[in-house]
Design a protein around this motif. Sequence first.
Motif, PDB file in Angstrom:
ATOM      1  N   LEU A   5      17.598   0.912 -22.316  1.00  0.00           N
ATOM      2  CA  LEU A   5      17.247  -0.288 -21.563  1.00  0.00           C
ATOM      3  C   LEU A   5      18.083  -0.448 -20.294  1.00  0.00           C
ATOM      4  N   LYS A   8      17.417  -2.784 -16.994  1.00  0.00           N
ATOM      5  CA  LYS A   8      16.457  -3.787 -17.453  1.00  0.00           C
ATOM      6  C   LYS A   8      17.200  -5.082 -17.741  1.00  0.00           C
ATOM      7  N   ALA A  10      17.038  -8.535 -20.170  1.00  0.00           N
ATOM      8  CA  ALA A  10      16.432  -9.150 -21.349  1.00  0.00           C
ATOM      9  C   ALA A  10      16.868 -10.610 -21.405  1.00  0.00           C
ATOM     10  N   VAL A  12      17.157 -13.748 -23.910  1.00  0.00           N
ATOM     11  CA  VAL A  12      17.123 -14.104 -25.323  1.00  0.00           C
ATOM     12  C   VAL A  12      17.185 -15.616 -25.422  1.00  0.00           C
ATOM     13  N   ALA A  23      20.290 -10.304 -31.635  1.00  0.00           N
ATOM     14  CA  ALA A  23      19.335  -9.653 -30.739  1.00  0.00           C
ATOM     15  C   ALA A  23      19.988  -9.363 -29.389  1.00  0.00           C
ATOM     16  N   ALA A  24      20.759 -10.320 -28.872  1.00  0.00           N
ATOM     17  CA  ALA A  24      21.463 -10.120 -27.605  1.00  0.00           C
ATOM     18  C   ALA A  24      22.411  -8.934 -27.704  1.00  0.00           C
ATOM     19  N   LEU A  27      20.374  -5.631 -27.737  1.00  0.00           N
ATOM     20  CA  LEU A  27      19.818  -5.326 -26.421  1.00  0.00           C
ATOM     21  C   LEU A  27      20.902  -4.840 -25.468  1.00  0.00           C
ATOM     22  N   GLU A  30      21.939  -1.333 -26.039  1.00  0.00           N
ATOM     23  CA  GLU A  30      20.973  -0.364 -25.521  1.00  0.00           C
ATOM     24  C   GLU A  30      20.988  -0.281 -23.995  1.00  0.00           C
ATOM     25  N   ALA A  32      20.783  -3.041 -21.705  1.00  0.00           N
ATOM     26  CA  ALA A  32      20.175  -4.139 -20.947  1.00  0.00           C
ATOM     27  C   ALA A  32      21.236  -5.116 -20.464  1.00  0.00           C
ATOM     28  N   VAL A  34      21.802  -8.919 -20.297  1.00  0.00           N
ATOM     29  CA  VAL A  34      21.222  -9.950 -21.156  1.00  0.00           C
ATOM     30  C   VAL A  34      21.518 -11.345 -20.612  1.00  0.00           C
ATOM     31  N   HIS A  57      25.993  -9.772 -17.884  1.00  0.00           N
ATOM     32  CA  HIS A  57      25.328 -10.705 -18.799  1.00  0.00           C
ATOM     33  C   HIS A  57      25.581 -12.146 -18.351  1.00  0.00           C
TER      34      HIS A  57
END
Length: 66
Positions: A5, A8, A10, A12, A23-24, A27, A30, A32, A34, A57
Motif C-alpha cells: 500500500l 496510498k 487509507a 479509518v 485496522a489502522a 494498513l 502495509e 499506507a 493512515v 499519519h
Amino acid sequence: MTQTLENKVAVVIGGSGGIGAAAAMALAAEGASVVVTWRSDAAAGDAVVAGLPGAGHLSRQTTVEE
C-alpha cells in the motif's frame, strides 16, 4: 512483508480504538499513510497515530450530522 500500500492513503473511520485501531495498524504496516478519525477522544486518536509504523499519519475529528 511487502509494502503493498505504499503511496496510498487509507482513512479509518472510528480508528481511535478497538477494531479501527487494529485496522489502522495493519494498513500502516502495509505501507499506507493512515488518517485515523475519531468523534470525541482526541487523545486516543493521537495515541493510535503515534503507535503506527512509518510516517505521514494523521488524527482528525469527524462528526456525524443529521
